[in-house]
Design a protein around this motif. Structure first.
Motif, PDB file in Angstrom:
ATOM      1  N   HIS A 267      33.279  40.064  32.295  1.00  8.67           N
ATOM      2  CA  HIS A 267      33.562  40.493  33.657  1.00  8.67           C
ATOM      3  C   HIS A 267      33.403  39.292  34.599  1.00  8.67           C
ATOM      4  O   HIS A 267      32.768  38.292  34.256  1.00  8.67           O
ATOM      5  N   SER A 281      36.315  41.822  38.347  1.00  6.59           N
ATOM      6  CA  SER A 281      37.218  41.918  37.219  1.00  6.59           C
ATOM      7  C   SER A 281      36.464  42.500  36.027  1.00  6.59           C
ATOM      8  O   SER A 281      35.365  42.043  35.694  1.00  6.59           O
ATOM      9  N   LEU A 286      41.709  39.936  35.796  1.00  7.59           N
ATOM     10  CA  LEU A 286      42.377  40.768  36.798  1.00  7.59           C
ATOM     11  C   LEU A 286      41.331  41.321  37.758  1.00  7.59           C
ATOM     12  O   LEU A 286      40.468  42.111  37.368  1.00  7.59           O
ATOM     13  N   PHE A 287      41.414  40.914  39.026  1.00  7.31           N
ATOM     14  CA  PHE A 287      40.427  41.310  40.025  1.00  7.31           C
ATOM     15  C   PHE A 287      40.908  42.498  40.845  1.00  7.31           C
ATOM     16  O   PHE A 287      42.086  42.597  41.189  1.00  7.31           O
ATOM     17  N   SER A 347      45.566  44.564  43.115  1.00  5.35           N
ATOM     18  CA  SER A 347      44.900  43.709  42.138  1.00  5.35           C
ATOM     19  C   SER A 347      45.500  42.306  42.181  1.00  5.35           C
ATOM     20  O   SER A 347      46.620  42.096  42.649  1.00  5.35           O
ATOM     21  N   TYR A 349      45.160  38.010  40.311  1.00  2.08           N
ATOM     22  CA  TYR A 349      44.600  37.008  39.413  1.00  2.08           C
ATOM     23  C   TYR A 349      44.312  35.742  40.211  1.00  2.08           C
ATOM     24  O   TYR A 349      45.033  35.417  41.160  1.00  2.08           O
TER      25      TYR A 349
END
Length: 367
Positions: A267, A281, A286-287, A347, A349
């Motif tokens: 994470h 994430s 992927l946040f 979302s 990156y």
């Protein structure tokens, strides 16, 4: 217009801001603060626009920036039309909206040797603490269900880190006698992890660390064998090599860490000195931002061309952040991070950083 040109102009033109009616300002701030605390997804756009108008009026640095750009405040109707303040200005000025209470804390970025550092004045600690807890718990559940072990040596060596401040609050909120910080004593950390494994109590274990420290810990895999098959363990990477190791691809780092700690995903947390909200994430970089945060991408060659998430998820751009929790500073920040949108709504990156940007402690790994 090239970035250095408008920066050089704004850095020499900021004047003292006088607030003609402090009562009106205070009432507006109180109302906006309450709306931030009660925000739901559908509230974001109208609240962001109201905060924009509030900060355009009461923030001296931001006001000068908007004047230089000849921005028609009343004509701004969409988030993509809001000008974003270059993050470099946090190094040169005290960014402040109105007449907030005296700074309770001044956060400072780590920077690099000989570089200027950003300073972020925290005027409303209660707001920051409430927002950061809400964002974390929306992703992971109540803090009281966690034992939090924070491995943040480079941050703990300073006394003005926003990450340390946040984690100190989380540790207290967890109410766990086993939660705590670790500087260089990794043996004590491992002893605590082994105890928690052998004495399960239904709580989750969060091991949060700066990248280089997690990699240091992972180098001796024999010491970590006991962690294999520990389902309640979450390993969270906050990013940052701090010059202690070579820069590495995110996939390379996370492959090493998943193997060493026996977890399926690593994470991550996305945050920085200049922001009071965070994104998290749950794996693969992927946040998902909290309810008070929104990422918009700008064109790499034109900082004033901002795109919403309707553009292709494969397109890379500079990351602009709307952080509503920055009520007393500036909620519209043009960072030096590169990113692209994910397929899920809101979302994103993190792809890396612009050339010649300072090495920072947020999330620096390149995809």
């Amino acid at each position: 217009m090239p970035l250095p040109v408008y920066l050089c102009h704004i850095l020499t033109k900021v004047t003292v801001l006088e607030i003609p009616n402090n009562k009106i300002y205070s009432e507006q701030r109180t109302t906006l603060r309450q709306r931030i605390l009660q925000i739901e997804h559908e509230d974001f756009n109208p609240l962001a626009l109201d905060i924009f108008r509030f900060q355009a009026k009461y923030n001296a640095v931001y006001r000068e920036f908007l004047l230089y750009l000849n921005t028609g405040i009343d004509k701004v109707r969409r988030l993509t039309e809001i000008p974003f303040l270059p993050i470099q200005l946090f190094k040169q000025h005290t960014i402040r909206t109105g007449q907030p209470p005296v700074s309770q804390v001044i956060f400072e970025s780590s920077g690099t040797t000989g570089s200027n550092t950003s300073r972020h004045h925290l005027h409303d600690a209660a707001l920051y603490e409430a927002i950061s807890v809400r964002i974390f718990e929306a992703h992971y559940g109540p803090l009281k269900n966690f034992h939090i072990l924070a491995l943040l040596p480079s941050y703990l060596e300073r006394n003005n880190s926003s990450l340390v401040y946040m984690m100190d609050h989380f540790i207290k909120e967890s109410g766990s006698e086993y939660s705590g910080f670790y500087l260089h004593d990794t043996q004590e950390l491992l002893t605590r992890l082994r105890y928690l494994k052998d004495h399960p109590d239904g709580k989750q274990i969060l091991l949060l660390g700066v990248t280089f420290a997690l990699l240091d810990l992972a180098e001796n895999r024999d010491r970590l064998e006991f962690l294999k098959g520990l389902p309640q363990l979450t390993v969270m990477d906050t990013g940052g090599m701090k010059g202690r190791r070579r820069e590495m691809l995110r996939e390379e780092v996370h492959d090493l860490l998943t193997s060493a700690f026996g977890v399926s995903k690593i994470h991550s947390e996305y945050g920085m000195t200049e922001l009071l909200s965070q994104g998290y994430s749950s794996g693969d970089g992927l946040f998902v931002p909290g309810k008070t945060m929104r990422v918009l991408l700008r064109d790499i060659n034109d900082p004033f061309s901002v795109h919403d998430q309707n553009i292709s998820s494969n397109k890379t751009g500079g990351i602009n952040v709307i952080d509503l929790a920055n009520l007393d500073t500036c909620s519209f920040v043009e960072t030096q991070d590169l990113g692209r949108y994910g397929n899920d709504a809101n979302s994103f990156y993190v792809m890396g950083r612009f050339d010649n940007s300072d090495i920072r402690g947020c999330n620096l790994m390149i995809l």
